[in-house]
Design a protein around this motif. Sequence first.
Motif, PDB file in Angstrom:
ATOM      1  N   ASP A 160       0.955  28.873  -9.785  1.00 41.97           N
ATOM      2  CA  ASP A 160       0.079  27.841  -9.233  1.00 41.97           C
ATOM      3  C   ASP A 160       0.655  27.176  -7.853  1.00 41.97           C
ATOM      4  O   ASP A 160      -0.185  27.110  -6.942  1.00 41.97           O
ATOM      5  CB  ASP A 160      -0.148  26.753 -10.208  1.00 41.97           C
ATOM      6  N   ALA A 161       1.721  27.082  -7.645  1.00 43.85           N
ATOM      7  CA  ALA A 161       2.365  26.710  -6.532  1.00 43.85           C
ATOM      8  C   ALA A 161       2.286  27.361  -5.288  1.00 43.85           C
ATOM      9  O   ALA A 161       2.165  27.342  -4.215  1.00 43.85           O
ATOM     10  CB  ALA A 161       3.942  26.094  -6.585  1.00 43.85           C
ATOM     11  N   VAL A 162       2.664  28.610  -5.763  1.00 45.39           N
ATOM     12  CA  VAL A 162       2.460  29.900  -4.932  1.00 45.39           C
ATOM     13  C   VAL A 162       1.194  29.944  -4.370  1.00 45.39           C
ATOM     14  O   VAL A 162       0.928  30.232  -3.016  1.00 45.39           O
ATOM     15  CB  VAL A 162       2.887  31.331  -5.353  1.00 45.39           C
ATOM     16  N   LEU A 163       0.082  30.159  -5.181  1.00 44.30           N
ATOM     17  CA  LEU A 163      -1.324  30.178  -4.806  1.00 44.30           C
ATOM     18  C   LEU A 163      -1.864  29.132  -4.243  1.00 44.30           C
ATOM     19  O   LEU A 163      -2.689  29.487  -2.922  1.00 44.30           O
ATOM     20  CB  LEU A 163      -2.246  30.615  -6.085  1.00 44.30           C
ATOM     21  N   HIS A 164      -1.388  27.886  -4.488  1.00 41.29           N
ATOM     22  CA  HIS A 164      -1.826  26.948  -3.444  1.00 41.29           C
ATOM     23  C   HIS A 164      -1.329  26.766  -2.139  1.00 41.29           C
ATOM     24  O   HIS A 164      -1.841  26.643  -1.257  1.00 41.29           O
ATOM     25  CB  HIS A 164      -1.327  25.541  -4.182  1.00 41.29           C
ATOM     26  N   ALA A 165      -0.048  27.380  -2.049  1.00 43.32           N
ATOM     27  CA  ALA A 165       0.512  27.609  -0.659  1.00 43.32           C
ATOM     28  C   ALA A 165      -0.413  28.560   0.074  1.00 43.32           C
ATOM     29  O   ALA A 165      -0.488  28.569   1.324  1.00 43.32           O
ATOM     30  CB  ALA A 165       1.975  27.645  -0.862  1.00 43.32           C
ATOM     31  N   ALA A 166      -0.612  29.622  -0.568  1.00 43.64           N
ATOM     32  CA  ALA A 166      -1.274  30.616  -0.045  1.00 43.64           C
ATOM     33  C   ALA A 166      -2.780  30.296   0.565  1.00 43.64           C
ATOM     34  O   ALA A 166      -3.197  30.740   1.704  1.00 43.64           O
ATOM     35  CB  ALA A 166      -1.384  32.023  -0.811  1.00 43.64           C
ATOM     36  N   ARG A 167      -3.443  29.300  -0.179  1.00 45.08           N
ATOM     37  CA  ARG A 167      -4.851  29.031   0.240  1.00 45.08           C
ATOM     38  C   ARG A 167      -4.942  27.728   1.169  1.00 45.08           C
ATOM     39  O   ARG A 167      -5.858  27.646   1.699  1.00 45.08           O
ATOM     40  CB  ARG A 167      -5.471  28.737  -1.176  1.00 45.08           C
ATOM     41  N   SER A 168      -3.628  27.083   1.181  1.00 46.99           N
ATOM     42  CA  SER A 168      -3.847  25.827   1.978  1.00 46.99           C
ATOM     43  C   SER A 168      -2.746  26.100   3.112  1.00 46.99           C
ATOM     44  O   SER A 168      -2.853  24.925   3.967  1.00 46.99           O
ATOM     45  CB  SER A 168      -3.287  24.624   1.142  1.00 46.99           C
ATOM     46  N   THR A 169      -2.149  26.687   3.635  1.00 51.38           N
ATOM     47  CA  THR A 169      -1.203  27.135   4.697  1.00 51.38           C
ATOM     48  C   THR A 169      -1.432  28.732   5.164  1.00 51.38           C
ATOM     49  O   THR A 169      -2.003  29.408   4.647  1.00 51.38           O
ATOM     50  CB  THR A 169       0.290  26.667   4.435  1.00 51.38           C
ATOM     51  N   GLY A 170      -1.062  28.666   6.458  1.00 53.68           N
ATOM     52  CA  GLY A 170      -1.203  29.912   7.346  1.00 53.68           C
ATOM     53  C   GLY A 170      -0.409  31.316   6.873  1.00 53.68           C
ATOM     54  O   GLY A 170      -0.879  32.299   7.079  1.00 53.68           O
ATOM     55  N   ALA A 171       0.803  31.040   6.432  1.00 57.26           N
ATOM     56  CA  ALA A 171       1.641  31.972   6.062  1.00 57.26           C
ATOM     57  C   ALA A 171       2.588  31.561   4.936  1.00 57.26           C
ATOM     58  O   ALA A 171       2.796  30.320   4.835  1.00 57.26           O
ATOM     59  CB  ALA A 171       2.313  32.661   7.325  1.00 57.26           C
ATOM     60  N   ILE A 172       3.465  32.274   4.565  1.00 56.03           N
ATOM     61  CA  ILE A 172       4.413  32.124   3.468  1.00 56.03           C
ATOM     62  C   ILE A 172       5.551  33.082   3.849  1.00 56.03           C
ATOM     63  O   ILE A 172       5.727  34.216   4.169  1.00 56.03           O
ATOM     64  CB  ILE A 172       4.059  32.581   2.178  1.00 56.03           C
ATOM     65  N   LEU A 173       6.686  32.182   3.761  1.00 53.44           N
ATOM     66  CA  LEU A 173       8.239  32.874   3.981  1.00 53.44           C
ATOM     67  C   LEU A 173       8.993  32.610   2.923  1.00 53.44           C
ATOM     68  O   LEU A 173       9.239  31.081   2.620  1.00 53.44           O
ATOM     69  CB  LEU A 173       8.813  32.244   5.495  1.00 53.44           C
TER      70      LEU A 173
END
Length: 344
Positions: A260-273
């Motif tokens: 859930d934390a990963v998907l929330h980050a993907a939906r609320s920020t522009g990129a993931i590192l």
Amino acid sequence: MSTDAQDQSEIFNGTANVGLKDHRSVDGTDTRAIPAFVFGEELADLAEHDPRIVVLTADLGRSNRATDFAARHPDRFFNVGIAEKNMITVAAGMASCGRLPFAATFGSFAALLGAEQIRTDCAYPNMPVRIVGHHSGISMGFYGTSHHSLEDIGMMRCIADLTVVCATDANHLRALLRASLDHPGAMYIRLGRGRDPQVHDAVPDIEIGRALTVRDGSDLTVIATGSEVHPALQAAESLAADGFSTRVVDMFTVSPIDRDAVLHAARSTGAILTVEEGNLTNGLGTAVAECLFEAGIRIPFRRHGVPDEHVPVGPPAALYAHYRLDGPGIAGVARELLTCERPE
């Protein structure tokens, strides 16, 4: 040769003047803030109220500070000698008799030597054994490939019914040890490089399996674990000077990952590192990529860690800089991701 002559704990604890570390690896560090130094002390405190707790080590009691536990609970401390596989099997036997064993050795020895025992003796029969891999990643520096623990996350997250967690700093380690007492099944607890700066001012309130957001932001989410959380925060500060808003998530539970934390980050920020001190193969970055792929989410994404190679010998600080796993290095990788650049 006497036992004292064989004792290498001052070297591994960073107190011996033997020229094995450069000054950046040890300067300004309070030993009370080193995870390996609070391990035995915290378990000794917990054991005062929990008679199930026992501690085992494979002749590294001073390096992991299990000696602090032994001093207060000598009848519940067991040094099995240089026999890591046996230690894990003994711990499983103790668990089957109602004990709660913490079996500690270098991460490279725990995971690589003990993989079969962790799987077959601990995880498969659902034994509450806590395997503690300390001095993980590339923290052993000059001791080379035999002591570098780069594969442990990838190996451990493949074992069914094994919880895999990484300590961020001393206070976080205390929280993990406390949370582990009543957690079902077997657990691999990965300690950092032994020189992890403080991230948490106090012992945080945690739930195993739930990530912690330690900094908020909107342009980029850096998902880090263990020793890489602090340099990720440093990188976020540097990126802020360039106008980038960076969220930092401490994904201290690598398996099972907080989807859930990963998907929330993907939906609320522009990129993931993702950032980890270990081989990129099947590590934290792979786990995050799996979450994104299975959810059908397309987002600028990059894994960052040690490439699939054997790390050269050298002082830890130099190795972190070499692999861009320090604050400036992570910031540089993040800028490449955010500006769609790639190194030549």
